[in-house]
Every structure is written in structure tokens, then in C-alpha cells.
Design a protein around this motif. Structure first.
Motif, PDB file in Angstrom:
ATOM      1  N   THR A  54     -16.015 -31.194  12.469  1.00 56.65           N
ATOM      2  CA  THR A  54     -14.974 -30.633  11.604  1.00 56.65           C
ATOM      3  C   THR A  54     -15.269 -31.014  10.159  1.00 56.65           C
ATOM      4  O   THR A  54     -15.528 -32.186   9.861  1.00 56.65           O
ATOM      5  CB  THR A  54     -13.599 -31.208  12.003  1.00 56.65           C
ATOM      6  N   TYR A  84     -12.414 -20.895   9.497  1.00 56.32           N
ATOM      7  CA  TYR A  84     -11.933 -21.725   8.379  1.00 56.32           C
ATOM      8  C   TYR A  84     -10.445 -21.482   8.190  1.00 56.32           C
ATOM      9  O   TYR A  84      -9.886 -20.501   8.675  1.00 56.32           O
ATOM     10  CB  TYR A  84     -12.686 -21.379   7.094  1.00 56.32           C
ATOM     11  N   ILE A 110     -18.195 -18.520  10.984  1.00 56.86           N
ATOM     12  CA  ILE A 110     -17.635 -19.887  11.039  1.00 56.86           C
ATOM     13  C   ILE A 110     -16.144 -19.823  10.703  1.00 56.86           C
ATOM     14  O   ILE A 110     -15.750 -19.260   9.672  1.00 56.86           O
ATOM     15  CB  ILE A 110     -18.373 -20.828  10.055  1.00 56.86           C
ATOM     16  N   GLU A 141     -21.087 -27.443  11.624  1.00 50.34           N
ATOM     17  CA  GLU A 141     -20.556 -26.495  12.605  1.00 50.34           C
ATOM     18  C   GLU A 141     -21.439 -26.466  13.858  1.00 50.34           C
ATOM     19  O   GLU A 141     -20.944 -26.495  14.983  1.00 50.34           O
ATOM     20  CB  GLU A 141     -20.477 -25.106  11.956  1.00 50.34           C
TER      21      GLU A 141
END
Ligand code: SAH
Length: 251
Positions: A74, A103, A101, A69
Motif C-alpha cells: 500500500t 487509487y 492501479i 503495487e
């Protein structure tokens, strides 16, 4: 961004179209090496960093995601079957949430459905069972109170047991203690949809003996219930005399 992706039960063409596309575009892939088919990784782009989570701890998995990240990469976290079943998914999502982060989750074909297909079985058969219990035997991981296999067995409905193929004698005992008739149909499906898939049909009473005879101890599902047997009723949806929202039935 971290994409959690269900890899499907084993056959590489049973991942979803979306999951396959995410995998092709990933810079980093963390895959559950014990059960994910390595053939799925052959479409990853050159230079994609592959990590087998089988030998990793949760902090190690998270560290890989954090590093990726930070570098603007990715990540695909590739889970076996569908990530929402026995996938240790939530602890990863919560940890990413804490770290800010982003997701998302792409579903997969659970081995449960790979196993049903291998048996040509319908899990919800009219006149037999309209419910499915998905559970596991308590092993090294406990199950909450009220979820003992013998309690579920009392319902007499279709059951799918994950993570229990090494404990077949206890499965048998629990099912019988819960009132399952000894001749209730049962089946073991080993490595559903893999080239070495094995299916064994038996009864609740012969589960352990059938598993031992076939050498099945892990990577298998135990399916139990009348849906594996002979008698059932035909669906009313396709009954010529039954009127539905799409079709008027005849007399
Ligand atoms: N998320 C997975 C389950 C992971 S738990 C899914 O949806 O399928 C691991 C357990 O799943 C194994 O112990 C076994 O009971 C079952 N399993 C996984 N892959 C399997 C397969 N191909 N055939 C039969 N059982 C399988």
C-alpha cells in the motif's frame, strides 16, 4: 492501492483523521519533502519505505508506485495542503488509470485555509465579497488566456495567490493595472501553521515593500481584498429578525 493524501498546511495535527490512519498503515510513502512536515512521517510503521518526491521526476514517482503495487504493498502519496490545488495530481491519477492501479484521494486542509485562520479572516464577508478567486501569477508556468491577474483584479473580490510570493512587484503591478485601488487591504502569510509562521498586513500598493521588509520570497500566500479591511455587514443567518429554515425571526 495508492492513496493520495492531503497533508495539510504544515502543523502535523492538521492532517485529517483519515489521512493520518492511511499514513500509519502505508508500506510506502512518497511525500512532497519541500512542504510536507517531516513530523508527519514519525507515525509511519517500522520498515515503511520513505521517498522524498522533491528530487524525483514523474516517471520515478510512478516507478515507485508500480513496484509497490507489484509487491502487493500500500502506497501513500502525501501532498502538501489539499492535493487538488497545484498538486500535479491529475497526471499521476491518469498514469495509474493507464496501468490499472487502484487509487483514491483524501482531501487536506489547504494552506489557503491555514492562512485565513492565521489572519483570523473570513474570506466571504457579507457586504464585501461573496466570492474567492484562487489563482497564481504566470511565472515559469503559464496561465491560460483570460486568467491574467489583471483580469481577475477587475472583479474586486477576495483573492488568494499561490506560488507568487517571489513575484510581488509584478503582483502589485497587475492588481493596480486591473483597477484595484492602491489602498486595497492585502496580506502575506509565510509558512501558515508552521512554528515560524509569519503574517504581514499591508495594502496592494505596499505588497512588494512589505514582502521585502519581512524577507518573504517563497512558501507564502498573497491574500487580497476588502475582507481584510474594516467595514462589513453582519450575516443574515444569525440576524435576530431574519427567518431561516431552522429559526423564526422576531419583528
Ligand atoms: N496543494 C497546496 C499548494 C501547493 S503549491 C495547498 O493546498 O496548500 C505550493 C504553494 O502553496 C507555495 O508556493 C505557497 O504559495 C503555498 N503554500 C504551501 N504551504 C504553505 C504554507 N504553509 N503557508 C503559506 N503558503 C503555503
Amino acid at each position: 492501492m495508492v492513496h493520495f493524501v492531503g497533508a495539510g498546511p504544515g502543523a502535523p495535527d492538521l492532517i485529517t483523521v483519515r489521512g493520518a490512519a492511511l499514513l500509519r498503515e502505508a508500506d510506502v510513502v512518497i511525500y512532497a519533502g519541500s512542504l510536507v512536515n517531516p513530523q508527519l512521517l514519525s507515525d509511519c510503521k517500522p520498515g515503511c519505505a520513505l521517498h522524498n518526491s522533491a528530487g524525483m521526476t514523474l516517471p520515478e514517482v510512478l516507478a515507485v508506485m508500480e513496484r509497490a503495487e507489484a509487491a502487493g504493498k500500500t502506497t501513500v502519496r502525501l501532498h502538501t495542503g489539499d492535493p487538488s490545488l497545484y498538486g500535479a495530481l491529475r497526471e499521476q491519477l491518469d498514469a495509474l488509470e493507464e496501468r490499472g492501479i487502484a487509487y483514491d484521494v483524501t482531501p487536506g486542509v489547504s494552506s489557503l485555509f491555514g492562512a485565513a485562520a492565521a489572519l483570523n479572516a473570513e474570506l466571504t464577508l457579507p457586504g464585501v465579497s461573496q466570492s474567492l478567486i484562487v489563482t497564481r501569477l504566470a511565472g515559469r508556468t503559464d496561465v491560460p488566456q483570460g486568467e491574467a491577474l489583471r483580469d481577475f483584479a477587475r472583479h474586486g473580490t477576495s483573492m488568494a495567490l499561490f506560488l507568487s510570493a517571489g513575484l510581488l512587484e509584478r503582483v502589485r503591478e497587475e492588481l493596480l493595472a486591473g483597477g484595484c485601488a492602491p489602498d486595497t487591504p492585502a496580506a502575506l502569510v509565510y509558512r501558515a501553521t508552521w512554528p515560524d509562521e509569519k503574517t504581514v498586513r499591508c495594502t496592494v500598493d505596499t505588497l512588494a515593500a512589505a514582502g521585502a521588509a519581512a524577507g518573504i520570497r517563497k512558501t507564502a500566500l498573497v491574500l487580497v481584498g476588502g475582507f481584510l479591511g474594516a467595514p462589513y455587514e453582519k450575516s443574515r443567518l444569525y440576524d435576530p429578525s431574519f427567518t431561516t429554515g431552522y429559526r423564526r425571526g422576531g419583528a
